[in-house]
Design a protein around this motif. Structure first.
Motif, PDB file in Angstrom:
ATOM      1  N   THR A 189     -15.376 -42.335 -41.115  1.00  0.00           N
ATOM      2  CA  THR A 189     -14.142 -42.910 -40.257  1.00  0.00           C
ATOM      3  C   THR A 189     -14.305 -44.234 -40.030  1.00  0.00           C
ATOM      4  OG1 THR A 189     -13.792 -40.636 -39.615  1.00  0.00           O
ATOM      5  CG2 THR A 189     -12.547 -42.282 -38.471  1.00  0.00           C
ATOM      6  N   THR A 190     -15.781 -44.648 -39.403  1.00  0.00           N
ATOM      7  CA  THR A 190     -15.790 -46.149 -39.036  1.00  0.00           C
ATOM      8  C   THR A 190     -15.646 -47.112 -40.136  1.00  0.00           C
ATOM      9  OG1 THR A 190     -17.052 -45.374 -37.006  1.00  0.00           O
ATOM     10  CG2 THR A 190     -17.390 -47.458 -37.983  1.00  0.00           C
ATOM     11  N   ALA A 191     -16.379 -46.753 -41.318  1.00  0.00           N
ATOM     12  CA  ALA A 191     -16.268 -47.668 -42.476  1.00  0.00           C
ATOM     13  C   ALA A 191     -15.024 -47.593 -42.895  1.00  0.00           C
ATOM     14  CB  ALA A 191     -17.303 -47.102 -43.578  1.00  0.00           C
TER      15      ALA A 191
ATOM     16  N   ALA B  67     -10.958 -38.377 -37.779  1.00  0.00           N
ATOM     17  CA  ALA B  67     -10.855 -39.041 -36.443  1.00  0.00           C
ATOM     18  C   ALA B  67     -10.508 -38.003 -35.231  1.00  0.00           C
ATOM     19  CB  ALA B  67      -9.780 -39.949 -36.371  1.00  0.00           C
ATOM     20  N   GLY B  68     -10.789 -36.476 -35.443  1.00  0.00           N
ATOM     21  CA  GLY B  68     -10.312 -35.838 -34.125  1.00  0.00           C
ATOM     22  C   GLY B  68      -9.065 -35.100 -34.106  1.00  0.00           C
TER      23      GLY B  68
ATOM     24  N   MET C 284     -11.008 -41.471 -28.992  1.00  0.00           N
ATOM     25  CA  MET C 284     -10.613 -42.044 -30.400  1.00  0.00           C
ATOM     26  C   MET C 284      -9.398 -41.425 -31.086  1.00  0.00           C
ATOM     27  SD  MET C 284     -12.469 -44.672 -30.153  1.00  0.00           S
ATOM     28  CE  MET C 284     -11.751 -45.158 -31.698  1.00  0.00           C
ATOM     29  N   PRO C 285      -9.288 -40.240 -31.199  1.00  0.00           N
ATOM     30  CA  PRO C 285      -7.902 -39.695 -31.666  1.00  0.00           C
ATOM     31  C   PRO C 285      -6.620 -40.323 -31.529  1.00  0.00           C
ATOM     32  CG  PRO C 285      -9.418 -37.772 -31.077  1.00  0.00           C
ATOM     33  CD  PRO C 285      -9.864 -39.122 -30.344  1.00  0.00           C
ATOM     34  N   PRO C 286      -6.318 -40.531 -29.981  1.00  0.00           N
ATOM     35  CA  PRO C 286      -5.152 -41.204 -29.805  1.00  0.00           C
ATOM     36  C   PRO C 286      -5.228 -42.818 -30.359  1.00  0.00           C
ATOM     37  CG  PRO C 286      -6.188 -40.861 -27.807  1.00  0.00           C
ATOM     38  CD  PRO C 286      -6.981 -40.038 -28.906  1.00  0.00           C
TER      39      PRO C 286
END
Length: 524
Positions: A469-471, A338-339, A406-408
């Motif tokens: 990550t999305t799935a 997720a970064g 997206m990370p936070p």
């Protein structure tokens, strides 16, 4: 189910205060029994999370990518998936094994189980190849599976009637402490960077083995306490073996705090009353033995038997379909995808595990005030709402957003997800499974539900190695939403149900919180 009678807004607080007061009065004997039993729960949590931060180092140490430097290759990905799921496969088998062993004595099963923990831990600690590590994790998984059935059963049978929920949560609380310690111990590790392969430093190469080996300490402590200090069995088991005199002696210690002759409620005959209730439940179960004792026979009997078994099993599976053990066993990997990079991923994982512990403490105080069903509804709805921002965000985010915005959001979503899980689904399920089955099917039904819990875990953890990550976030949000619908439609409130009885077998007037959706199923 929720009570349809009007109540004041202060009633939950009053109930919570009563729970706290009763717990304070509970004698040290019960606390020591439960404290010894939940050492197994600690090992449960510790062993499902101990490889979370260490897996990249294991890939290097065992040269799964053909050398001692690279950590990202197809062979490593497959081996990691197998090793991560091995403990859950072993746990599924261990649950079924526990169902067969519990009739020999709850304490004896937990004592035997410490041997499995020691063997599995030592095998994994000293392994130098994939096969050795796999064998160690499978044996450890067997022990974890036994814990999921034996510890809640033991606690439910030694805890005072009005404190079953509080003490039942201790299983989940100690489990979360095990997870926290396993992840926190990984903070000193130097995690390899897949983009800049290099040899593992000497400290990290040794420390991941030490992390695994530390699991021997609680196992040894539990074996000593159960073998030498707390050598009696639970009252229910003693009555089943026609040892009522011993059972009454244990009940006197449980209900008459600090050795006084007066119980916590001012009733000197409280232990005798409980003895009579347990004897009645056991006698009723013995009368049912010729009709249904196995799980298959109970399912064929239909009606309340089928309802209780199906509800327990489905709720158990959906606890893991929510993805909680994927998060706990692979949180570093999820955060990195997720970064969240470098050691920050381990910091995030440690913070998540700490939040898991603190929130479970809250659950120990509200479970008796709110009841099982209301907490499960709040928790599953909260899980869904917590994951939705990340699920929607990853679906819509651009490549630039994925690395900045997206990370936070991902970290916040997972932290909130863990909060709602820890206060509800995590601890309540195990309390619920220990309460909803009648004596004649309790061991087999609880072990089957727990086994399906681990089968669901195995499926989720293995497939997560190949999910994007999305799935991952979308799947977890959808299953949490479905859990809410199932709980709302089919789950009955079990708070206050006497030991040996099931809310699914009580008449509508006896149920504390019936609803039309639930009652209709009991008459099928």
């Amino acid at each position: 189910m929720e009570n349809n009678n009007p109540t004041s807004q202060t009633e939950p607080l009053t109930a919570a205060n009563n729970t706290a007061n009763n717990t304070a009065k509970s004698n040290v004997y019960v606390q020591k029994l439960v404290g010894t039993a939940v050492l197994g729960s600690f090992l449960f949590g510790y062993n499902i999370a101990v490889l979370n931060t260490a897996m990249p180092l294991i890939v290097q140490s065992m040269e799964w990518c053909g050398d001692g430097m690279r950590i990202d290759c197809d062979a490593a990905r497959t081996n990691k998936a197998v090793i991560n799921t091995a403990v859950f496969l072993g746990a599924a088998i261990g649950c079924l094994l526990a169902g067969r062993l519990l009739p020999f004595g709850r304490r004896k099963v937990l004592l035997f189980n410490t041997i499995l923990f020691l063997i599995g831990t030592l095998l994994a600690c000293v392994s130098w190849n994939f096969t050795g590590l796999l064998c160690g994790r499978l044996v450890t998984g067997l022990a974890v599976g036994v814990v999921t059935v034996a510890v809640p059963a033991y606690i439910s049978e030694v805890a005072p009637e009005d404190q079953k929920g509080f003490y039942g949560v201790m299983h989940q609380l100690t489990l979360t402490i095990g997870i926290l310690l396993a992840i926190a111990l990984g903070l000193p590790l130097t995690t390899p960077d897949p983009t800049h392969p290099q040899k593992t430093d000497t400290f990290s190469a040794i420390w991941w083995r030490v992390m695994i080996g530390l699991g021997c300490i609680p196992a040894v402590l539990q074996s000593v306490f159960f073998a030498c200090v707390y050598t009696t069995e639970t009252p229910l088991w003693l009555i089943e073996q026609n040892r009522s005199t011993e059972a009454e002696g244990v009940l006197q210690k449980i209900y008459n705090g600090n050795g006084s002759s007066i119980g916590r409620n001012g009733n000197g005959n409280e232990a005798s009353v409980r003895l009579a209730e347990l004897q009645q439940a056991v006698d009723a179960a013995k009368q049912q033995q010729s009709k249904q004792m196995t799980l298959v026979q109970a399912l064929r009997q239909g009606g309340a038997y089928r309802h209780a078994i199906l509800v327990g099993t489905v709720l158990s599976m959906f606890q893991q379909f929510s993805g909680i053990n994927v998060v706990m066993s692979r949180s570093n990997n999820i955060f990195e995808s997720a970064g969240v990079t470098g050691r920050n991923a381990t910091y995030a994982s440690t913070g998540m595990a700490l939040l898991n512990v603190l929130t479970t403490v809250v659950a120990s105080w509200v479970i008796e005030a709110w009841g099982r069903r209301k907490l499960m509804l709040v928790g599953s709805l909260g899980q869904t709402l917590a994951l939705l921002p990340a699920a929607i965000g990853f679906c819509l985010a651009s490549d630039a957003d994925t690395h900045t915005l997206m990370p936070p959001i991902a970290v916040t979503s997972l932290l909130l997800f863990v909060v709602f899980f820890a206060v509800a689904y995590g601890p309540v399920l195990w309390v619920y499974l220990a309460e909803i089955y009648p004596t004649e099917i309790k061991s087999s039904a609880a072990s089957f539900a727990s086994a399906m819990n681990w089968v669901a875990t195995l499926l989720m953890v293995f497939s997560s190695e190949y999910m994007g990550t999305t799935a991952t976030f979308v799947t977890f949000a959808m299953t949490s939403a479905l859990s809410f619908l199932l709980i709302f439609s089919f789950m009955l409130e079990s708070k206050g149900t006497p030991a040996g009885k099931s809310v699914y077998f009580l008449s509508v007037t006896e149920q504390s919180t019936p609803t039309p959706a639930s009652v209709s199923l009991t008459t099928v």
